[in-house]
Design a protein around this motif. Structure first.
Motif, PDB file in Angstrom:
ATOM      1  N   ARG A  38      54.951  10.659  42.704  1.00  0.00           N
ATOM      2  CA  ARG A  38      54.938  10.068  44.035  1.00  0.00           C
ATOM      3  C   ARG A  38      54.872   8.545  44.003  1.00  0.00           C
ATOM      4  NH1 ARG A  38      50.361   9.042  46.502  1.00  0.00           N
ATOM      5  NH2 ARG A  38      50.329   8.504  48.694  1.00  0.00           N
ATOM      6  N   ASP A  39      54.039   7.978  43.119  1.00  0.00           N
ATOM      7  CA  ASP A  39      53.863   6.521  43.084  1.00  0.00           C
ATOM      8  C   ASP A  39      55.179   5.809  42.793  1.00  0.00           C
ATOM      9  OD1 ASP A  39      51.287   7.160  43.468  1.00  0.00           O
ATOM     10  OD2 ASP A  39      50.571   6.576  41.470  1.00  0.00           O
ATOM     11  N   ARG A  40      55.953   6.361  41.825  1.00  0.00           N
ATOM     12  CA  ARG A  40      57.210   5.714  41.471  1.00  0.00           C
ATOM     13  C   ARG A  40      58.237   5.864  42.594  1.00  0.00           C
ATOM     14  NH1 ARG A  40      58.335   3.495  36.502  1.00  0.00           N
ATOM     15  NH2 ARG A  40      60.264   2.977  37.597  1.00  0.00           N
ATOM     16  N   LEU A  41      58.227   7.030  43.247  1.00  0.00           N
ATOM     17  CA  LEU A  41      59.135   7.241  44.373  1.00  0.00           C
ATOM     18  C   LEU A  41      58.815   6.246  45.489  1.00  0.00           C
ATOM     19  CD1 LEU A  41      61.331   8.849  45.827  1.00  0.00           C
ATOM     20  CD2 LEU A  41      59.622  10.584  46.397  1.00  0.00           C
ATOM     21  N   LEU A  50      58.904  10.742  34.217  1.00  0.00           N
ATOM     22  CA  LEU A  50      58.717  10.406  35.635  1.00  0.00           C
ATOM     23  C   LEU A  50      59.348  11.465  36.534  1.00  0.00           C
ATOM     24  CD1 LEU A  50      59.671   6.612  35.468  1.00  0.00           C
ATOM     25  CD2 LEU A  50      57.397   7.632  35.265  1.00  0.00           C
ATOM     26  N   ILE A  51      60.428  12.087  36.050  1.00  0.00           N
ATOM     27  CA  ILE A  51      61.166  13.049  36.871  1.00  0.00           C
ATOM     28  C   ILE A  51      61.460  14.287  36.034  1.00  0.00           C
ATOM     29  CG2 ILE A  51      63.164  13.383  38.392  1.00  0.00           C
ATOM     30  CD1 ILE A  51      63.566  10.434  38.537  1.00  0.00           C
ATOM     31  N   ASN A  52      61.370  15.442  36.671  1.00  0.00           N
ATOM     32  CA  ASN A  52      61.723  16.693  36.019  1.00  0.00           C
ATOM     33  C   ASN A  52      62.836  17.324  36.849  1.00  0.00           C
ATOM     34  OD1 ASN A  52      61.833  19.028  34.605  1.00  0.00           O
ATOM     35  ND2 ASN A  52      59.867  19.832  35.336  1.00  0.00           N
ATOM     36  N   ILE A  53      64.074  17.328  36.308  1.00  0.00           N
ATOM     37  CA  ILE A  53      65.230  17.727  37.106  1.00  0.00           C
ATOM     38  C   ILE A  53      65.603  19.182  36.821  1.00  0.00           C
ATOM     39  CG2 ILE A  53      67.686  17.288  37.544  1.00  0.00           C
ATOM     40  CD1 ILE A  53      66.995  14.320  36.783  1.00  0.00           C
ATOM     41  N   ASN A  61      60.035   8.106  54.191  1.00  0.00           N
ATOM     42  CA  ASN A  61      59.099   7.131  53.630  1.00  0.00           C
ATOM     43  C   ASN A  61      57.660   7.430  54.057  1.00  0.00           C
ATOM     44  OD1 ASN A  61      58.464   4.661  52.242  1.00  0.00           O
ATOM     45  ND2 ASN A  61      58.288   3.666  54.227  1.00  0.00           N
ATOM     46  N   GLU A  62      57.476   7.736  55.346  1.00  0.00           N
ATOM     47  CA  GLU A  62      56.114   8.020  55.837  1.00  0.00           C
ATOM     48  C   GLU A  62      55.573   9.317  55.255  1.00  0.00           C
ATOM     49  OE1 GLU A  62      54.548   7.106  59.721  1.00  0.00           O
ATOM     50  OE2 GLU A  62      56.559   6.534  60.344  1.00  0.00           O
ATOM     51  N   ILE A  63      56.449  10.312  55.123  1.00  0.00           N
ATOM     52  CA  ILE A  63      56.007  11.589  54.541  1.00  0.00           C
ATOM     53  C   ILE A  63      55.533  11.354  53.111  1.00  0.00           C
ATOM     54  CG2 ILE A  63      56.840  13.814  53.664  1.00  0.00           C
ATOM     55  CD1 ILE A  63      58.577  14.004  56.225  1.00  0.00           C
ATOM     56  N   VAL A  64      56.367  10.671  52.292  1.00  0.00           N
ATOM     57  CA  VAL A  64      56.005  10.463  50.887  1.00  0.00           C
ATOM     58  C   VAL A  64      54.687   9.692  50.788  1.00  0.00           C
ATOM     59  CG1 VAL A  64      56.714   9.394  48.714  1.00  0.00           C
ATOM     60  CG2 VAL A  64      58.395  10.602  50.115  1.00  0.00           C
ATOM     61  N   ARG A  65      54.528   8.679  51.673  1.00  0.00           N
ATOM     62  CA  ARG A  65      53.303   7.874  51.670  1.00  0.00           C
ATOM     63  C   ARG A  65      52.053   8.713  51.910  1.00  0.00           C
ATOM     64  NH1 ARG A  65      53.378   2.597  52.186  1.00  0.00           N
ATOM     65  NH2 ARG A  65      55.574   2.791  52.730  1.00  0.00           N
ATOM     66  N   LYS A  66      52.186   9.776  52.696  1.00  0.00           N
ATOM     67  CA  LYS A  66      51.001  10.560  53.088  1.00  0.00           C
ATOM     68  C   LYS A  66      50.841  11.864  52.323  1.00  0.00           C
ATOM     69  CE  LYS A  66      50.272   8.437  57.512  1.00  0.00           C
ATOM     70  NZ  LYS A  66      50.224   8.527  58.963  1.00  0.00           N
ATOM     71  N   ASP A 125      52.320  14.621  42.679  1.00  0.00           N
ATOM     72  CA  ASP A 125      53.475  15.390  42.227  1.00  0.00           C
ATOM     73  C   ASP A 125      54.274  15.842  43.450  1.00  0.00           C
ATOM     74  OD1 ASP A 125      55.164  16.733  40.473  1.00  0.00           O
ATOM     75  OD2 ASP A 125      54.051  18.607  40.746  1.00  0.00           O
ATOM     76  N   VAL A 126      55.543  15.446  43.523  1.00  0.00           N
ATOM     77  CA  VAL A 126      56.377  15.750  44.684  1.00  0.00           C
ATOM     78  C   VAL A 126      57.566  16.583  44.232  1.00  0.00           C
ATOM     79  CG1 VAL A 126      57.716  14.794  46.588  1.00  0.00           C
ATOM     80  CG2 VAL A 126      55.791  13.496  45.650  1.00  0.00           C
ATOM     81  N   GLU A 127      57.786  17.708  44.922  1.00  0.00           N
ATOM     82  CA  GLU A 127      58.985  18.504  44.638  1.00  0.00           C
ATOM     83  C   GLU A 127      59.956  18.348  45.796  1.00  0.00           C
ATOM     84  OE1 GLU A 127      58.954  22.842  43.198  1.00  0.00           O
ATOM     85  OE2 GLU A 127      59.668  22.970  45.263  1.00  0.00           O
TER      86      GLU A 127
END
Lengths: 378, 378
Positions: free
Chosen positions: A7-10, A66-69, A83-88, A93-95
């Motif tokens: 998430r941080d890198r995204l 950093l990424i698992n594809i 952007n707001e969703i990712v921030r919150k 870990d984001v899928e």
């Protein structure tokens, strides 16, 4: 498309490309951010048609994954919402998974967002720019060049070409000039390997301001490629494209006086603060004009007067004062911006009488020149 | 009038009284700050007719001389201009001199400001408040009481009395209630030496917000005096007067349910963050309503849906879930504000069905109660 990302890198990547996305765009697809996932990593693109910013997050960096594809692909997601969703999101870990056309799931911890995406094939293609005629400027120097010139561009669209900064390449030197026809800022920089086939372009002030926000205060080189219609700035992870302004930039070299009647050397910071104080009263009259007068004994007086409110006077000792005595009036705003560009050093101010433009430079070098037209009040 | 004062202390004082000065006032003298200098020190007064703030700077404090008085007197100076001038003066020593009527000089270093002052006898007098029936609350507790209630006041003027917080004194207890008729916040505080002759007043929410900005996070007592039309808060250096709102505050005690069908204990912070995420999509539909549903196995689900953008679902494990299963919808904004007032602790939420108001309290005590009316969507 399906992948996991930190998430941080995204967020860092989104932070850069969001600077190009405008909510005012008339092209619906440009309210979105384009995501392209390949085996190498993830590319994010944001654009307002004038500026395009692209950032790349590699699958692996310094041995850290950093990424698992699971499955490469592309999608466009509504920029502000994504952007707001990712921030919150609750975990780092984001899928992200796209299925059934453009249906996009964003999952993190026990949160499951489902967004309706847009067709990535509708997103405009980037201009093709050959990287063979590039030159480079260290990031911190590029930031300084922008900061010292861009404030002087015109804000009015009455002469569109003046809303940009003129970049001129002339004999191993990059000369950057901005003017709104009331004042002018010029910065000369000696550089190596400048291209010989490009001589003069005009880069929108807005683009340079956004670029300045993205660049870090490092000495890492920024690669620059100039074509007929576009300029590209490229650092390790970010590509920044800007269109160029059309039209001929005026020849400003003739405006800069070369003979002077009054030469003053003064501490730039003291003068800046005194002008700032005098402008408190000058502002009330809306024209924001302060007076500058030479007195006996290496002293100048800054003053302003607002009949209904009051007045202010302040004397400053100068390092040297040569030539004719002088009474002159000018915009406090222009003077403060010029002094800030020279950045707190001792400055030389050279006048050719109360009605003629005057110039400011650092005592140390001629790299920066600031020119201001006076205002008639005496 | 003539005196010298330390600039930092003058700025601190101005910072407090400026909070009462409004640029929108229809009474010209109230655009000014009143300065009264006596042999004891300097008093600054600012007011917008509803709120009046007065601060005192003594001649000497802890053996340090703050003010050097040559001649006592009074003047009113244009607040915004005076504040900006003092902020930008070049040295920490400020001389203020009034001569020839209301002509005022402000000198510091080589700066000499000349302001046209206003007649101090035209400045409204402070309400006379007898200090014999005061009680006190430690500053940090008073700030907590304000923070836990004031957000729930009505912002619309359709029922003016609801724009204030009702302070009720009842048997050694101060009960503060705010409601905008869609939600309610109540804070009970046991205090000693409460006055017996005042039972219920309504303090404007705006006044409490300004007071909260001035008070420090200390345990120093704030003296409080309530009269028929005014309330005075007084700490060591600052007097804060506010007018009270007229009209009868509704009896809210009957609104608070006492029998419940569903009781949930949940971590307040987890719930707050989940609601925050769900509200990202709920906001797009402008009503900002999220859904809350009990599931099997001590789990609740927060969700929201915006047909054009997408939807979000999130499950949260709860500490306990007793009683009937429940599907209910409510304003994300009201829920988040209520949870913030309870401040990250575990909370108990008690429901009486999907159409009835529900309440939130801390698991630890009953001091704070938050009530929210649901929204019909199922």
């Amino acid at each position: 498309m399906k992948f996991d990302i930190m998430r941080d890198r995204l967020l860092d990547g989104l932070n850069d490309v969001m600077k190009a996305v405008s909510s005012k765009t008339t092209i619906p697809i440009l309210t979105g951010i384009k995501i392209d996932v390949t085996d190498e990593g993830m590319r994010l693109t944001g654009s307002d048609a004038d500026i395009t910013i692209q950032t790349f997050i590699p699958v692996e960096e310094n041995g850290e994954q950093l990424i698992n594809i699971s499955e490469p692909g592309s999608i466009v997601l509504q920029a502000r919402m994504f952007n707001e969703i990712v921030r919150k999101l609750p975990t780092n870990d984001v899928e992200i998974e796209v299925s059934n056309g453009f249906q996009t799931h964003i999952r993190s911890g026990k949160s499951d967002f489902h967004l309706i995406g847009l067709d990535p094939t509708e997103y405009p293609l980037l201009p093709e720019i050959a990287m063979d005629r590039q030159f480079s400027i260290p990031a911190d120097l590029l930031k300084a060049i922008i900061r010292e010139t861009v404030f002087a561009v015109a804000t009015s669209e009455s002469r569109p070409v003046l809303t940009g900064v003129n970049w001129n390449i002339h004999e191993e030197e990059l000369i950057c000039v901005a003017t709104d026809s009331h004042r002018l800022a010029r910065r000369k920089t000696k550089l190596e390997q400048l291209p010989s086939d490009v001589s003069s372009v005009v880069i929108p002030g807005k683009s340079l301001n956004e670029l300045n926000k993205i660049l870090g205060e490092s000495t890492e080189p920024v690669q620059i490629v100039i074509t007929n219609q576009q300029v590209l700035f490229k650092d390790e992870n970010v590509l920044f494209f800007s269109r160029l302004l059309e039209g001929n930039y005026p020849d400003t070299s003739r405006l800069i006086p070369e003979d002077f009647k009054t030469n003053i050397t003064i501490n730039g910071k003291s003068l800046l603060q005194a002008i700032d104080r005098a402008s408190l009263l000058a502002r009330e009259d809306r024209n924001n004009v302060v007076k500058f007068e030479t007195l006996e004994g290496n002293v100048v007086e800054i003053s302003s007067n607002s009949p209904e409110i009051g007045k202010v006077e302040e004397q400053i000792q100068v390092q040297s004062l040569e030539g004719e005595s002088l009474k002159i009036s000018f915009s406090a705003k222009y003077m403060m911006e010029a002094l800030k560009a020279i950045d707190g050093q001792d400055v030389v101010i050279q006048f050719t009488g109360a009605m003629r433009p005057f110039i400011l430079r650092s005592v140390h070098d001629d790299a920066i020149l600031q020119l201001i037209l006076p205002v008639r009040t005496y």
